[in-house]
Write a protein that holds these residues in place. Structure first.
Motif, PDB file in Angstrom:
ATOM      1  N   ARG A  62      51.103  42.271  37.989  1.00  0.00           N
ATOM      2  CA  ARG A  62      50.481  42.401  36.672  1.00  0.00           C
ATOM      3  C   ARG A  62      50.735  41.173  35.805  1.00  0.00           C
ATOM      4  N   LYS A  63      51.868  40.522  36.032  1.00  0.00           N
ATOM      5  CA  LYS A  63      52.219  39.343  35.227  1.00  0.00           C
ATOM      6  C   LYS A  63      51.411  38.124  35.646  1.00  0.00           C
ATOM      7  N   HIS A  64      51.076  38.039  36.924  1.00  0.00           N
ATOM      8  CA  HIS A  64      50.317  36.888  37.453  1.00  0.00           C
ATOM      9  C   HIS A  64      49.073  37.384  38.192  1.00  0.00           C
ATOM     10  N   PRO A  65      48.172  38.084  37.513  1.00  0.00           N
ATOM     11  CA  PRO A  65      47.021  38.653  38.226  1.00  0.00           C
ATOM     12  C   PRO A  65      46.081  37.606  38.808  1.00  0.00           C
ATOM     13  N   LYS A  66      45.845  36.521  38.072  1.00  0.00           N
ATOM     14  CA  LYS A  66      44.923  35.509  38.574  1.00  0.00           C
ATOM     15  C   LYS A  66      45.479  34.817  39.807  1.00  0.00           C
ATOM     16  N   LEU A  67      46.768  34.493  39.761  1.00  0.00           N
ATOM     17  CA  LEU A  67      47.379  33.811  40.898  1.00  0.00           C
ATOM     18  C   LEU A  67      47.461  34.725  42.115  1.00  0.00           C
ATOM     19  N   ILE A  68      48.040  35.906  41.932  1.00  0.00           N
ATOM     20  CA  ILE A  68      48.325  36.782  43.069  1.00  0.00           C
ATOM     21  C   ILE A  68      47.075  37.504  43.553  1.00  0.00           C
ATOM     22  N   ILE A  69      46.414  38.231  42.654  1.00  0.00           N
ATOM     23  CA  ILE A  69      45.221  38.973  43.064  1.00  0.00           C
ATOM     24  C   ILE A  69      44.112  38.015  43.471  1.00  0.00           C
ATOM     25  N   GLY A  70      43.980  36.894  42.733  1.00  0.00           N
ATOM     26  CA  GLY A  70      42.955  35.913  43.072  1.00  0.00           C
ATOM     27  C   GLY A  70      43.170  35.324  44.450  1.00  0.00           C
ATOM     28  N   ALA A  71      44.404  34.886  44.734  1.00  0.00           N
ATOM     29  CA  ALA A  71      44.689  34.311  46.048  1.00  0.00           C
ATOM     30  C   ALA A  71      44.531  35.352  47.147  1.00  0.00           C
ATOM     31  N   ALA A  72      44.992  36.576  46.883  1.00  0.00           N
ATOM     32  CA  ALA A  72      44.881  37.636  47.887  1.00  0.00           C
ATOM     33  C   ALA A  72      43.418  37.967  48.171  1.00  0.00           C
ATOM     34  N   ALA A  73      42.578  37.991  47.126  1.00  0.00           N
ATOM     35  CA  ALA A  73      41.161  38.297  47.306  1.00  0.00           C
ATOM     36  C   ALA A  73      40.480  37.227  48.153  1.00  0.00           C
ATOM     37  N   VAL A  74      40.798  35.970  47.886  1.00  0.00           N
ATOM     38  CA  VAL A  74      40.190  34.875  48.658  1.00  0.00           C
ATOM     39  C   VAL A  74      40.636  34.947  50.115  1.00  0.00           C
ATOM     40  N   VAL A  75      41.937  35.120  50.331  1.00  0.00           N
ATOM     41  CA  VAL A  75      42.455  35.188  51.705  1.00  0.00           C
ATOM     42  C   VAL A  75      41.875  36.383  52.441  1.00  0.00           C
ATOM     43  N   ALA A  76      41.841  37.549  51.779  1.00  0.00           N
ATOM     44  CA  ALA A  76      41.308  38.754  52.418  1.00  0.00           C
ATOM     45  C   ALA A  76      39.822  38.589  52.737  1.00  0.00           C
ATOM     46  N   ALA A  77      39.071  38.018  51.807  1.00  0.00           N
ATOM     47  CA  ALA A  77      37.634  37.844  52.032  1.00  0.00           C
ATOM     48  C   ALA A  77      37.374  36.883  53.192  1.00  0.00           C
ATOM     49  N   VAL A  78      38.081  35.763  53.215  1.00  0.00           N
ATOM     50  CA  VAL A  78      37.862  34.773  54.270  1.00  0.00           C
ATOM     51  C   VAL A  78      38.236  35.348  55.635  1.00  0.00           C
ATOM     52  N   THR A  79      39.418  35.961  55.737  1.00  0.00           N
ATOM     53  CA  THR A  79      39.874  36.470  57.031  1.00  0.00           C
ATOM     54  C   THR A  79      39.010  37.637  57.514  1.00  0.00           C
ATOM     55  N   GLN A  80      38.667  38.561  56.615  1.00  0.00           N
ATOM     56  CA  GLN A  80      37.888  39.730  57.026  1.00  0.00           C
ATOM     57  C   GLN A  80      36.446  39.350  57.384  1.00  0.00           C
ATOM     58  N   ILE A  81      35.838  38.474  56.586  1.00  0.00           N
ATOM     59  CA  ILE A  81      34.457  38.080  56.868  1.00  0.00           C
ATOM     60  C   ILE A  81      34.377  37.265  58.159  1.00  0.00           C
ATOM     61  N   LEU A  82      35.290  36.330  58.326  1.00  0.00           N
ATOM     62  CA  LEU A  82      35.308  35.563  59.574  1.00  0.00           C
ATOM     63  C   LEU A  82      35.582  36.475  60.768  1.00  0.00           C
ATOM     64  N   GLY A  83      36.486  37.432  60.569  1.00  0.00           N
ATOM     65  CA  GLY A  83      36.753  38.391  61.641  1.00  0.00           C
ATOM     66  C   GLY A  83      35.519  39.191  62.005  1.00  0.00           C
ATOM     67  N   LEU A  84      34.739  39.581  60.995  1.00  0.00           N
ATOM     68  CA  LEU A  84      33.500  40.310  61.251  1.00  0.00           C
ATOM     69  C   LEU A  84      32.500  39.441  62.003  1.00  0.00           C
ATOM     70  N   LEU A  85      32.370  38.189  61.572  1.00  0.00           N
ATOM     71  CA  LEU A  85      31.436  37.278  62.239  1.00  0.00           C
ATOM     72  C   LEU A  85      31.852  37.013  63.682  1.00  0.00           C
ATOM     73  N   VAL A  86      33.163  37.008  63.929  1.00  0.00           N
ATOM     74  CA  VAL A  86      33.643  36.803  65.293  1.00  0.00           C
ATOM     75  C   VAL A  86      33.306  38.002  66.170  1.00  0.00           C
TER      76      VAL A  86
END
Length: 327
Positions: A62-86
């Motif tokens: 909650r203290k660092h939402p942009k850093l933590i949630i933002g980074a997690a969202a980018v990592v999750a999106a990249v890994t999951q989407i690439l995994g789907l494409l694979v």
């Protein structure tokens, strides 16, 4: 942050500030006054209760939402989407296995289809897991730096966190792969050795990143910190895993229902393997991972901090690093 004396391991030399001698008390003298709890950041700088560890992880997010949630969202999106494409190129092979009717094909044809479909499935799964490991390694190390700053109440930017974590990225990747291999080998013989090793080396990431140690040293530090507190460490890590599983399950329900709706709630096994269902499940996985991955990573760091405060008196060092040297 790792340049402060607060995170150095007991084996690393650092200067100790001169401390005034405390007056001795006789048997009939009143006890010294209890020092007030110091809380410059997300946790009080003293040994933590289980609830404080969980609350500290949530407070950091909650203290660092942009850093933590933002980074997690980018990592999750990249890994999951690439995994789907694979996995999509192997979807037809897997569908053919799910719809295989042994009454309409010869035994050899059934074996060939089964072998081809499973080979494609395992290839896609392996590549997806590899992508997930790479993303998790980056996210866990990145969040470790942020939690370390949050414990001391220090601000941190993305550039600062990345600059601090970047030199340890390759080592952390090697340590993560080695930990997975060790746990996997232990689990082959029996589940219990695998779980025991998972807990024993569960603090490798924060030890490696915050202490800037080597891979072997980080494994030794994790083993030393967990020693004598295996059950408590296991309980906290298991609690974090259960909370993450519950969150993922709750998030997956509506996406699973939407996926079933796209197929008319068909009972056909191949319906669950449709592109629409897989896309919806991928979206659900992205949302769930955005919440659960940082939470479990933050809990692991705070377990490490708690173990060091309990076994090494690191709360005093952290108080000094946070600017409370007079305590």
């Amino acid at each position: 942050m790792t340049d402060t004396p607060g995170w150095s391991s007991p084996d690393q030399p650092h200067q100790q500030p001169n401390q005034p001698q405390q007056p001795s008390h006789g048997y009939n003298a009143p006890p010294p006054p209890q020092q007030p709890t110091i809380k410059p950041g997300v946790i009080p700088l003293r040994p933590l209760a289980v609830g404080e560890i969980v609350d500290g992880a949530v407070s950091t997010m909650r203290k660092h939402p942009k850093l933590i949630i933002g980074a997690a969202a980018v990592v999750a999106a990249v890994t999951q989407i690439l995994g789907l494409l694979v996995q999509l190129p192997f979807l037809d092979d897997l569908t053919s296995v799910a719809t295989l009717d042994p009454n309409t094909v010869t035994e050899q044809e059934a074996i060939d289809q089964l072998t081809s479909g499973l080979a494609g499935f395992f290839t896609g799964t392996l590549l997806s897991v590899l992508l997930l490991v790479l993303g998790t390694v980056f996210l866990s190390g990145f969040i470790t730096v942020i939690v370390g700053r949050a414990v001391l109440g220090q601000p941190v930017s993305f550039a600062e966190a990345w600059a601090e974590f970047k030199p340890q990225l390759v080592r952390l990747l090697g340590a993560t792969l080695l930990t997975g291999l060790i746990v996997f080998v232990g689990a082959i013989f029996c589940v219990i050795p695998g779980v025991w090793l998972w807990v024993l080396f569960g603090l490798v990431t924060p030890a490696l990143v915050l202490e800037r140690s080597g891979v072997g040293t980080a494994f030794g530090r994790s083993r030393a910190l967990v020693k004598g507190a295996w059950w408590r460490t296991f309980g906290v890590l298991l609690l974090a895993a259960v909370i993450s599983w519950i969150i993922s399950w709750i998030i997956s329900i509506p996406f699973g229902l939407l996926g079933a709706a796209t197929t008319g709630f068909s009972a056909d096994p191949a319906a669950a393997l449709s592109a629409g269902s897989l896309v919806l499940s991928t979206i659900g996985a992205i949302i769930a991972s955005t919440i659960t991955l940082p939470f479990t990573a933050a809990v692991t760091v705070l377990v490490y901090v708690d173990r060091r405060m309990r076994s090494e008196g690191m709360d005093i060092e952290l108080q000094r690093a946070a600017g409370h040297g007079g305590v």
